[in-house]
Design a protein around this motif. Sequence first.
Motif, PDB file in Angstrom:
ATOM      1  N   MET A 221       5.742  14.754  13.570  1.00 11.71           N
ATOM      2  CA  MET A 221       5.247  13.442  13.146  1.00 11.71           C
ATOM      3  C   MET A 221       4.201  12.912  14.123  1.00 11.71           C
ATOM      4  O   MET A 221       4.275  11.806  14.631  1.00 11.71           O
ATOM      5  CB  MET A 221       6.411  12.466  13.009  1.00 11.71           C
ATOM      6  N   GLN A 222       3.201  13.740  14.371  1.00 16.56           N
ATOM      7  CA  GLN A 222       2.175  13.435  15.375  1.00 16.56           C
ATOM      8  C   GLN A 222       1.105  12.498  14.812  1.00 16.56           C
ATOM      9  O   GLN A 222       0.515  12.753  13.759  1.00 16.56           O
ATOM     10  CB  GLN A 222       1.520  14.725  15.861  1.00 16.56           C
ATOM     11  N   ARG A 223       0.844  11.440  15.530  1.00 18.16           N
ATOM     12  CA  ARG A 223      -0.209  10.491  15.149  1.00 18.16           C
ATOM     13  C   ARG A 223      -1.534  10.977  15.738  1.00 18.16           C
ATOM     14  O   ARG A 223      -1.667  11.119  16.950  1.00 18.16           O
ATOM     15  CB  ARG A 223       0.142   9.098  15.679  1.00 18.16           C
ATOM     16  N   VAL A 224      -2.506  11.246  14.871  1.00 17.00           N
ATOM     17  CA  VAL A 224      -3.831  11.700  15.311  1.00 17.00           C
ATOM     18  C   VAL A 224      -4.830  10.579  15.037  1.00 17.00           C
ATOM     19  O   VAL A 224      -5.031  10.184  13.887  1.00 17.00           O
ATOM     20  CB  VAL A 224      -4.257  12.987  14.567  1.00 17.00           C
TER      21      VAL A 224
ATOM     22  N   LYS B 132      -7.889  12.915   4.819  1.00 17.75           N
ATOM     23  CA  LYS B 132      -7.052  13.475   5.894  1.00 17.75           C
ATOM     24  C   LYS B 132      -7.488  14.897   6.198  1.00 17.75           C
ATOM     25  O   LYS B 132      -7.628  15.287   7.369  1.00 17.75           O
ATOM     26  CB  LYS B 132      -5.584  13.441   5.474  1.00 17.75           C
ATOM     27  N   ARG B 133      -7.717  15.679   5.163  1.00 16.58           N
ATOM     28  CA  ARG B 133      -8.152  17.070   5.335  1.00 16.58           C
ATOM     29  C   ARG B 133      -9.496  17.151   6.066  1.00 16.58           C
ATOM     30  O   ARG B 133      -9.661  17.938   7.001  1.00 16.58           O
ATOM     31  CB  ARG B 133      -8.285  17.743   3.967  1.00 16.58           C
ATOM     32  N   ILE B 134     -10.439  16.331   5.623  1.00 16.99           N
ATOM     33  CA  ILE B 134     -11.794  16.409   6.173  1.00 16.99           C
ATOM     34  C   ILE B 134     -11.838  15.925   7.615  1.00 16.99           C
ATOM     35  O   ILE B 134     -12.468  16.543   8.481  1.00 16.99           O
ATOM     36  CB  ILE B 134     -12.782  15.605   5.305  1.00 16.99           C
ATOM     37  N   LYS B 135     -11.158  14.824   7.907  1.00 19.62           N
ATOM     38  CA  LYS B 135     -11.190  14.282   9.275  1.00 19.62           C
ATOM     39  C   LYS B 135     -10.520  15.228  10.266  1.00 19.62           C
ATOM     40  O   LYS B 135     -11.004  15.397  11.391  1.00 19.62           O
ATOM     41  CB  LYS B 135     -10.532  12.898   9.304  1.00 19.62           C
ATOM     42  N   LEU B 136      -9.429  15.830   9.858  1.00 23.11           N
ATOM     43  CA  LEU B 136      -8.769  16.793  10.741  1.00 23.11           C
ATOM     44  C   LEU B 136      -9.658  18.019  10.950  1.00 23.11           C
ATOM     45  O   LEU B 136      -9.737  18.561  12.055  1.00 23.11           O
ATOM     46  CB  LEU B 136      -7.422  17.213  10.154  1.00 23.11           C
ATOM     47  N   ALA B 137     -10.340  18.430   9.878  1.00 28.55           N
ATOM     48  CA  ALA B 137     -11.245  19.582   9.982  1.00 28.55           C
ATOM     49  C   ALA B 137     -12.351  19.315  10.994  1.00 28.55           C
ATOM     50  O   ALA B 137     -12.697  20.183  11.803  1.00 28.55           O
ATOM     51  CB  ALA B 137     -11.839  19.903   8.617  1.00 28.55           C
ATOM     52  N   LYS B 138     -12.905  18.107  10.957  1.00 27.27           N
ATOM     53  CA  LYS B 138     -13.987  17.757  11.875  1.00 27.27           C
ATOM     54  C   LYS B 138     -13.506  17.641  13.319  1.00 27.27           C
ATOM     55  O   LYS B 138     -14.312  17.719  14.253  1.00 27.27           O
ATOM     56  CB  LYS B 138     -14.644  16.461  11.417  1.00 27.27           C
TER      57      LYS B 138
ATOM     58  N   LEU C 135       0.838  -1.197   0.000  1.00 28.59           N
ATOM     59  CA  LEU C 135       0.000   0.000   0.000  1.00 28.59           C
ATOM     60  C   LEU C 135       0.873   1.247   0.000  1.00 28.59           C
ATOM     61  O   LEU C 135       2.007   1.231   0.493  1.00 28.59           O
ATOM     62  CB  LEU C 135      -0.914   0.028   1.233  1.00 28.59           C
ATOM     63  N   GLU C 136       0.337   2.317  -0.543  1.00 27.28           N
ATOM     64  CA  GLU C 136       1.076   3.576  -0.551  1.00 27.28           C
ATOM     65  C   GLU C 136       1.115   4.153   0.860  1.00 27.28           C
ATOM     66  O   GLU C 136       0.125   4.126   1.586  1.00 27.28           O
ATOM     67  CB  GLU C 136       0.395   4.576  -1.503  1.00 27.28           C
ATOM     68  N   SER C 137       2.280   4.655   1.245  1.00 26.61           N
ATOM     69  CA  SER C 137       2.426   5.246   2.574  1.00 26.61           C
ATOM     70  C   SER C 137       1.502   6.446   2.712  1.00 26.61           C
ATOM     71  O   SER C 137       1.181   7.121   1.735  1.00 26.61           O
ATOM     72  CB  SER C 137       3.875   5.674   2.805  1.00 26.61           C
ATOM     73  N   SER C 138       1.064   6.710   3.950  1.00 28.68           N
ATOM     74  CA  SER C 138       0.139   7.831   4.181  1.00 28.68           C
ATOM     75  C   SER C 138       0.846   9.176   4.104  1.00 28.68           C
ATOM     76  O   SER C 138       0.213  10.206   4.146  1.00 28.68           O
ATOM     77  CB  SER C 138      -0.544   7.683   5.544  1.00 28.68           C
TER      78      SER C 138
ATOM     79  N   ASP D 186      -9.440   5.088  12.742  1.00 26.82           N
ATOM     80  CA  ASP D 186      -8.526   5.517  11.678  1.00 26.82           C
ATOM     81  C   ASP D 186      -7.551   6.551  12.250  1.00 26.82           C
ATOM     82  O   ASP D 186      -7.807   7.149  13.305  1.00 26.82           O
ATOM     83  CB  ASP D 186      -9.321   6.118  10.528  1.00 26.82           C
ATOM     84  N   PHE D 187      -6.445   6.778  11.559  1.00 25.62           N
ATOM     85  CA  PHE D 187      -5.468   7.745  12.046  1.00 25.62           C
ATOM     86  C   PHE D 187      -4.735   8.385  10.868  1.00 25.62           C
ATOM     87  O   PHE D 187      -4.771   7.865   9.739  1.00 25.62           O
ATOM     88  CB  PHE D 187      -4.442   7.063  12.971  1.00 25.62           C
ATOM     89  N   VAL D 188      -4.098   9.502  11.146  1.00 28.73           N
ATOM     90  CA  VAL D 188      -3.214  10.155  10.175  1.00 28.73           C
ATOM     91  C   VAL D 188      -1.946  10.574  10.905  1.00 28.73           C
ATOM     92  O   VAL D 188      -1.935  10.695  12.135  1.00 28.73           O
ATOM     93  CB  VAL D 188      -3.867  11.393   9.515  1.00 28.73           C
ATOM     94  N   ILE D 189      -0.895  10.788  10.146  1.00 28.40           N
ATOM     95  CA  ILE D 189       0.350  11.302  10.695  1.00 28.40           C
ATOM     96  C   ILE D 189       0.519  12.735  10.214  1.00 28.40           C
ATOM     97  O   ILE D 189       0.542  12.991   9.009  1.00 28.40           O
ATOM     98  CB  ILE D 189       1.570  10.475  10.250  1.00 28.40           C
ATOM     99  N   LEU D 190       0.582  13.659  11.156  1.00 29.47           N
ATOM    100  CA  LEU D 190       0.808  15.067  10.827  1.00 29.47           C
ATOM    101  C   LEU D 190       2.297  15.376  10.918  1.00 29.47           C
ATOM    102  O   LEU D 190       2.942  15.014  11.902  1.00 29.47           O
ATOM    103  CB  LEU D 190       0.049  15.966  11.814  1.00 29.47           C
ATOM    104  N   LYS D 191       2.827  16.064   9.911  1.00 26.92           N
ATOM    105  CA  LYS D 191       4.253  16.418   9.975  1.00 26.92           C
ATOM    106  C   LYS D 191       4.544  17.220  11.237  1.00 26.92           C
ATOM    107  O   LYS D 191       5.521  16.971  11.931  1.00 26.92           O
ATOM    108  CB  LYS D 191       4.642  17.239   8.734  1.00 26.92           C
ATOM    109  N   LEU D 192       3.664  18.194  11.527  1.00 27.08           N
ATOM    110  CA  LEU D 192       3.806  18.994  12.753  1.00 27.08           C
ATOM    111  C   LEU D 192       2.425  19.317  13.310  1.00 27.08           C
ATOM    112  O   LEU D 192       1.514  19.668  12.544  1.00 27.08           O
ATOM    113  CB  LEU D 192       4.536  20.315  12.483  1.00 27.08           C
TER     114      LEU D 192
END
Length: 332
Positions: free
Chosen positions: A126-129, A175-181, A84-87, A135-141
């Motif tokens: 590299m924060q894991r949200v 990623k954009r939408i979930k972080l927005a919510k 799979l492609e990295s997130s 589900d989760f995403v990795i934020l650079k900062l």
Amino acid sequence: MAVSKFYAVWRKKSGEEEVVNALQALELKGRAQIVTKPKEQATLFDLETGLKVNPRSSQKKDGRYVGQPYFSYYPGEESPLKGLESSFEYSSELNAFIEAFKTIEKFQIEYNNHTAYIFPKVISPMQRVVFEDGDFVILKLLIDIDETYPYSEYYRLNGQLGIEFYKTSRPEPVKRIKLAKEGIPLFEAKAHFPKSTKIYVPEEFTSSEQVKSVADRVREVYQERNYKLYGNFDKYHLEAFVFLDDNERKYQTLKTYEDQCEELEAKIKNLEENFNQKTEKVNQLREEIKQAETLLRTYHEKEEYYKKLEKENQQLEYANQKLIELKGEIVS
């Protein structure tokens, strides 16, 4: 091309977690501050999968190190994300920005011709949200903001700011939408350096000193030299963005106040300019009056001189006439 696994999570005995890069991990390993063997006691974990990883050195070839250190899984352990492609993407430029900004004290962002100063309180690289659905995403900062200017920006951003540095791949819509919510504003900024800074970034980092040198220069550019970090908030991200607590009302109230202040400042500046123009005109008229008065005094002086000269001429003519009469009497 830079290797993909440059960051991992170090779980300390105290329970505290810290994100470290592969170069830092190798140094910690050399100082016996982390355990990598046996695997069961290892304390480094992959950001995305949570599986244990081991730091690997770059290879030495012809007297020099080739390739960037990285993290790899232990033998016999396979990533569930294989194929799979990295997130998120990695590159030397991205790593340089992450390393620079994780300790930055202040910086400016610009979006839609709007500039905001950010003063961080806490910066988590590299924060894991993790979301409610697992589900989760990795934020650079992920930045916990201490203060902003204008002040309303603090409430506009819910007191926090997610920064997604990218080189070629922008964040996925989900990623954009979930972080927005979640009320986390996602600022997307391309990792490139202004030409005037002349910062050279190697294709791959091979030493901590190299990383530190580049990161220090990048940090100095954005912290001390007034360069702006240009980027944007995706329009669909903004549509889904949720204000937390009472932040929307506070933002609107402060923004209205700031707009009124800006309007008044512009009005004051305009009045000052008009006043200065009129003052300059008054000063010019005063100078013209002064010159006219000086000229008038000169004319008065000349007039007095001519009057005196005329009187003296009349006296001379009278005296001359008397002499002529006296001469006539003597002759007769």
